[in-house]
Design a protein around this motif. Structure first.
Motif, PDB file in Angstrom:
ATOM      1  N   TYR A   1       0.789  -1.223   0.000  1.00 26.81           N
ATOM      2  CA  TYR A   1       0.000   0.000   0.000  1.00 26.81           C
ATOM      3  C   TYR A   1       0.826   1.281   0.000  1.00 26.81           C
ATOM      4  O   TYR A   1       0.272   2.359  -0.227  1.00 26.81           O
ATOM      5  CB  TYR A   1      -0.927   0.015   1.221  1.00 26.81           C
TER       6      TYR A   1
ATOM      7  N   GLY B   1      -4.133   1.859  -1.001  1.00 25.96           N
ATOM      8  CA  GLY B   1      -5.134   1.020  -0.366  1.00 25.96           C
ATOM      9  C   GLY B   1      -4.935   1.054   1.136  1.00 25.96           C
ATOM     10  O   GLY B   1      -4.131   1.818   1.662  1.00 25.96           O
TER      11      GLY B   1
ATOM     12  N   GLU C   1      -9.369  -6.351   2.055  1.00 22.98           N
ATOM     13  CA  GLU C   1      -9.825  -4.994   1.731  1.00 22.98           C
ATOM     14  C   GLU C   1     -11.332  -4.969   1.541  1.00 22.98           C
ATOM     15  O   GLU C   1     -12.024  -4.073   2.042  1.00 22.98           O
ATOM     16  CB  GLU C   1      -9.123  -4.491   0.472  1.00 22.98           C
TER      17      GLU C   1
END
Length: 393
Positions: free
Chosen positions: A195, A309, A270
Motif C-alpha cells: 500500500y 489502499g 480490503e
C-alpha cells in the motif's frame, strides 16, 4: 508486464541445478565445505553484506545465512521496492538491529509519538539508557526543523501510527531530513509491501514485522530491514550478525509459502474491511471509529495522496461505557477471537487504553479502545458477530 499479484505468486521459484522448483526448500547448514583454500570466502564485513545474483552465490557460513534465507530476503526486498534486505527473528529485533546500528552514545533520534508500544519500550528503556537522546514529535507535524538538533542522526516514523492510524506526511519529513544528512527509518509494516512505496517517498530504510501480513498465516516470527543503499545495508547487516540475530531456514521456507498468497489475502481483506466499516456506522455506544480510508480520519488526505489502499485493522472507541461494560461486550465474540497480534487468518480483538503510551499528542476520544484485525472469515459472519456482541443482539 505482469501484475504484482502474479509476481508475488511466483516469488518462491528457486533454482536447483538447471531447473527451478516452485516451493522454497529449507537448506539447513552450519558448516560449508569449500573445494580449496582459494575459494574459501573470508570472514569479513564485505562477505557478510554481499548479495549475489542467485541465492547460492554468497553461501559461505550457515550461521549467517543459507541459500534459503538469501532467497527469502531477496523476495522481501523486491516486494518492498528495495534492493537489499537483512532478516531478523522478529520485527522488534529488526528494529533493534537498525537503530543500534545507526545510533551511538551522544546521538539524537526523532520519533513519531504514535509508534507501537514495543518500539517505545525499546527506545525509552534501552536506547535512552545507552546515551542516545530520544525526542517524540506529534504525528501531524510536517516541518521537522524546530525539532532538529546538531546531533540528530535518525528520524523514525511509523505511518499510519499504532492503534489509531494517524498518517504522516512521509515525503515532507524525508525531504527535510535529507537536507540535513539525517537517515530516515520507516516502520512500514502496516502497508504490507503493497500500500505504500517507502523509497519512492524518500525513506532510507524500511523496517517490517514479517510476523504480520507477510508470514502470519505460517505462524512464523520474523522481521526484515530493507534499503536501496549498500552502505546502510552493510552497517545494519553487520550489527544483526554481531547481535546474533539469525533466522532459521525452515521458518523462511514456511514464510515463503505464505508470502506467495499475500496479494490474494489482502484483496479479500480490503473487501471485508469496506463491508465491515459500512456496517459499523450507527453502532450504539460507539464514540469513534478509526481507519485511514474514512473521511475525517487523521491524515486521510495524506492517505489518499500517498497510499494505494488500506489494510484490515480497525479501531473502535466506546462512549459512555466503563471498563467492565466493554469487557462484557467483547467477551461475547464468537467468530472474532481475543488475542494479540494480527496478519494471519483469524480475526482478532485487542483492548487498549486510548492515549496510554503517548507523551506529546493524543486523540480527543477517551476510554477503552478495541482494535479489530479482520481476517479471512466470511464478512457476513464477522458483521453478525460484531453486532450481536457490541449491541447485545
Amino acid at each position: 508486464m505482469t501484475t504484482k499479484t502474479t509476481r508475488t505468486a511466483q516469488l518462491g521459484l528457486f533454482p536447483v541445478g538447471r531447473v527451478e522448483v516452485p516451493v522454497l526448500p529449507a537448506i539447513n547448514a552450519t558448516t560449508v565445505v569449500f573445494p580449496d583454500t582459494t575459494s574459501l570466502t573470508p570472514l569479513d564485513r564485505d562477505s557478510l553484506s554481499r548479495q549475489g545474483r542467485d541465492p547460492y552465490e554468497n553461501f559461505y557460513y550457515g550461521g549467517v545465512g543459507t541459500p534459503t534465507t538469501e532467497a527469502f530476503g531477496q523476495a522481501v526486498a523486491k516486494l518492498e521496492g528495495g534492493t537489499h534486505a537483512v532478516l531478523a527473528p522478529s520485527g522488534q529485533s529488526a528494529l533493534v538491529a537498525t537503530l543500534s546500528a545507526l545510533l551511538k552514545q551522544g546521538d539524537h533520534v526523532l520519533v513519531v509519538d504514535t509508534v507501537t508500544y514495543t518500539t517505545r519500550w525499546y527506545l525509552d528503556q534501552c536506547l535512552a539508557a545507552s546515551g542516545v537522546t530520544v525526542t517524540y514529535y506529534p504525528p501531524e507535524v510536517t516541518d521537522l526543523e524546530p525539532f532538529l538538533r546538531p546531533n540528530t542522526r535518525v528520524v523514525f516514523m511509523e505511518s499510519p501510527g499504532s492503534m489509531t492510524f494517524e498518517v504522516q506526511d512521509v515525503p515532507a519529513l524525508c525531504k527535510t531530513a535529507a537536507r540535513h544528512g539525517i537517515t530516515t527509518v520507516l516502520d512500514n509494516t502496516w502497508a504490507a509491501s503493497r500500500y505504500f512505496e517507502p523509497f519512492e517517498k524518500g525513506a532510507d530504510v524500511s523496517v517490517l514485522s514479517l510476523t504480520k501480513y507477510h508470514a502470519g498465516p505460517a505462524g512464523v516470527s520474523m522481521g526484515a530491514v530493507v534499503t536501496r543503499q549498500e552502505r546502510l545495508h552493510a552497517t545494519i547487516k553487520n550489527q544483526a550478525a554481531l547481535l546474533g540475530l539469525h533466522v532459521n531456514p525452515d521458518a523462511c521456507a514456511r514464510a515463503m509459502l505464505a508470502l506467495a498468497t499475500l496479494d490474494l489475502r489482502l484483496n479479500q481483506q480490503e473487501r471485508t474491511t469496506e463491508h465491515v466499516l459500512r456496517s459499523l456506522t450507527g453502532l450504539s455506544g460507539l464514540g469513534a471509529l478509526f481507519h485511514p480510508s474514512l473521511p475525517g480520519a487523521p491524515g486521510h488526505a495524506l492517505w489518499r495522496r500517498d497510499f494505494m489502499g488500506a489494510n484490515s485493522l480497525v479501531t473502535l472507541v466506546f462512549e459512555g461505557l466503563d471498563r467492565a461494560a466493554v469487557h462484557a461486550r467483547v467477551d461475547r465474540f464468537r467468530v472474532v477471537r481475543i488475542g494479540y497480534g494480527w496478519g494471519g487468518m483469524l480475526s482478532l480483538a485487542t483492548l487498549f487504553e486510548v492515549n496510554a503510551w503517548r507523551t506529546v499528542s493524543g486523540i480527543a476520544a477517551r476510554g477503552m479502545g478495541l482494535r479489530l484485525y479482520l481476517g479471512l472469515e466470511d464478512p457476513a459472519d464477522l458483521v453478525a458477530d460484531l453486532r450481536q456482541a457490541l449491541e447485545g443482539r
